[in-house]
Design an enzyme around this catalytic site. Structure first.
Site, mmCIF file in Angstrom:
data_model
loop_
_atom_site.group_PDB
_atom_site.id
_atom_site.type_symbol
_atom_site.label_atom_id
_atom_site.label_comp_id
_atom_site.label_asym_id
_atom_site.label_seq_id
_atom_site.Cartn_x
_atom_site.Cartn_y
_atom_site.Cartn_z
ATOM 1 C CG ASN A 138 -46.020 -56.171 -72.502
ATOM 2 O OD1 ASN A 138 -44.926 -56.642 -72.246
ATOM 3 N ND2 ASN A 138 -46.460 -56.016 -73.728
ATOM 4 C CE LYS A 182 -44.666 -51.848 -85.001
ATOM 5 N NZ LYS A 182 -45.381 -52.458 -83.882
#
Ligand code: C5P
Length: 429
Positions: A208, A339
């Site tokens: 990334n 999450k």
């Protein structure tokens, strides 16, 4: 540092001559310095030099006059508010790591409840040696603060890591270690930073875009707030923030393993890492040759480190990041809930936004609240975000439950947190 009681351990190394200046500077700041020399250190500088500068007889023997006068190693260990070993030789670090008590300095280190800091100084190959690195890692895990070493020309003519930090830097570090509690003193904070690399073959990887700057700035801000910081970093080219313990990893699996290992005792977990969401199903053992015009890679999901930490039995206060190109708030809030995070910091990313630059802006969300942190340097932003995290962390019913196993005194309370949390121009709703 006025009236602070420091045991300065001096071990055998050419940098011992710099410790004379260190004693002088500590004494100038009003500290009481008791020098303890190893036998090897006396080959480099005489005890008389240190005695003259500290105004106290130097100690070096477990059975010397000081012992007879009732200031034996246990009394000395109790007397110290800080044990600073500078220079710390490879041999001393090895003996300390293995719990030896074969001279006065190692014995009082074992017997002292005071923080211990060591300023390594040695040849660069000795520093890089796997045995030394193993010992340093072990000591850091036990809470011994490594100050340096610096990188540069060495007395032996080589160049590399192993120079003792200069006395003014060591005085600043000693002052910080002796300073009054920050709001996160006694708490351990873990920060993940940078990208991960997922292996395609020995020379290629999936990754990334991430410089690691935001995570490193956060680690620094948390350390400034008094926390014991563990920074788990993917491959980046950034120097470690001072006083922060850094663990370098490459892949998501390695980052997850390091996080799991360090999780016990962690009070606050901040996931800034841009972890690769997918990795190749297998990593080729040999370089893949470009024999065809097109190529397909089969990818599989990586472990969501943040979600696992959040679901763990010893769940710390959990902070996530969200990098989005659009619908930033909507996606970030969904992530906060999915999450089960305590707080999420979101930023808009895209061409020439957020990545690799020194400035950024954040939208911070938690259940029932939001704050926009306007564009500023990543370090300023990190300090403001740390303030918000501290405030919300201390608002919990019993944040003390999540103190580090190596905790010292308790937190200072919400006032300091609020000061930290009030960056100029903040808009809250
Ligand atoms: O789901 P998404 O990747 O957008 O979530 C971003 C947040 O989750 C960040 O805090 C990032 O560090 C964390 N994360 C993680 N492990 C992954 C993927 C993301 O910890 N495999």
């Amino acid at each position: 540092m006025k009236g602070k009681r420091i045991v300065l351990g001096v071990t055998g190394g050419i940098a011992a001559y710099k410790s004379a200046e260190l004693v002088r500077r500590l004494a100038e700041r009003g500290a009481e310095v008791q020098v303890v020399m190893t036998a090897a250190a006396q080959h480099f500088v005489t005890p008389t030099t240190f005695q003259a500068l500290s105004g106290r007889p130097v100690r070096s023997d477990l059975w010397d006059d000081g012992h007879a006068a009732g200031m034996g190693h246990i009394e000395l260990a109790r007397w110290a508010e800080l044990v600073l070993v500078a220079p710390a030789s490879a041999d001393f670090l090895a003996r300390l790591a293995h719990g030896l008590a074969d001279d006065l300095l190692t014995t009082l280190c074992l017997a002292s409840a005071a923080p211990i800091a060591a300023a390594p100084a040695m040849n660069q190959l000795m520093w890089r040696n796997a045995a030394t690195q193993f010992n340093v890692d072990l000591l850091e895990r036990r809470g011994v603060r490594m100050l340096g070493p610096g990188i540069g020309e060495q007395a032996c003519g080589e160049h590399g890591p192993g120079r003792m930090l200069e006395p003014p830097e060591l005085v600043a570090c000693a002052a910080a270690l002796l300073s009054p509690a920050g709001p996160l003193r006694g708490r351990r904070v873990m920060v993940t930073a940078g990208p991960t690399r997922e292996c395609i073959d020995p020379v290629r990887f999936v990754s990334n875009r991430s410089s690691g700057k935001m995570g490193f700035a956060l680690a620094q801000a948390m350390q400034e707030a008094g926390a014991e910081v563990v920074l788990v970093s993917g491959p980046v080219s950034l120097p470690s923030p001072r006083g922060v313990r850094r663990i370098d990893v490459e892949s998501c699996d390695q980052m997850y393993a390091a996080v799991q290992r360090e999780l016990p005792g962690t009070a606050i977990f901040v996931g800034t890492a841009a972890v690769a969401d997918y990795r190749p199903v297998c990593c080729a053992e040999q370089k893949i040759k470009k024999s065809s015009e097109t190529m397909s890679l089969e990818l599989t999901r990586t472990t969501d480190i943040l979600a696992h930490v959040s679901a763990s039995p010893q769940r710390p206060f959990v902070v996530g990041f969200a990098a989005e190109t659009h619908a930033v708030e909507q996606y970030a809030r969904a992530k906060l809930l999915a999450k089960n995070l305590d707080l999420i910091a979101a930023n808009e990313v895209g061409h020439r936004k957020a990545f690799d630059c020194d400035e950024n802006a954040l939208l911070v969300l938690w259940r029932g609240g939001r704050i926009e942190l306007p564009s500023s340097s990543k370090l300023e932003l990190a300090r403001a975000l740390t303030g918000l995290i501290v405030e919300r962390y201390l608002e919990q019913p019993d944040p003390g439950e999540r103190r580090s196993a190596s905790a010292g005194e308790g937190a200072d309370g919400a006032d300091t947190a609020r000061e930290l949390a009030a960056p100029s121009g903040v808009r809250a709703s």
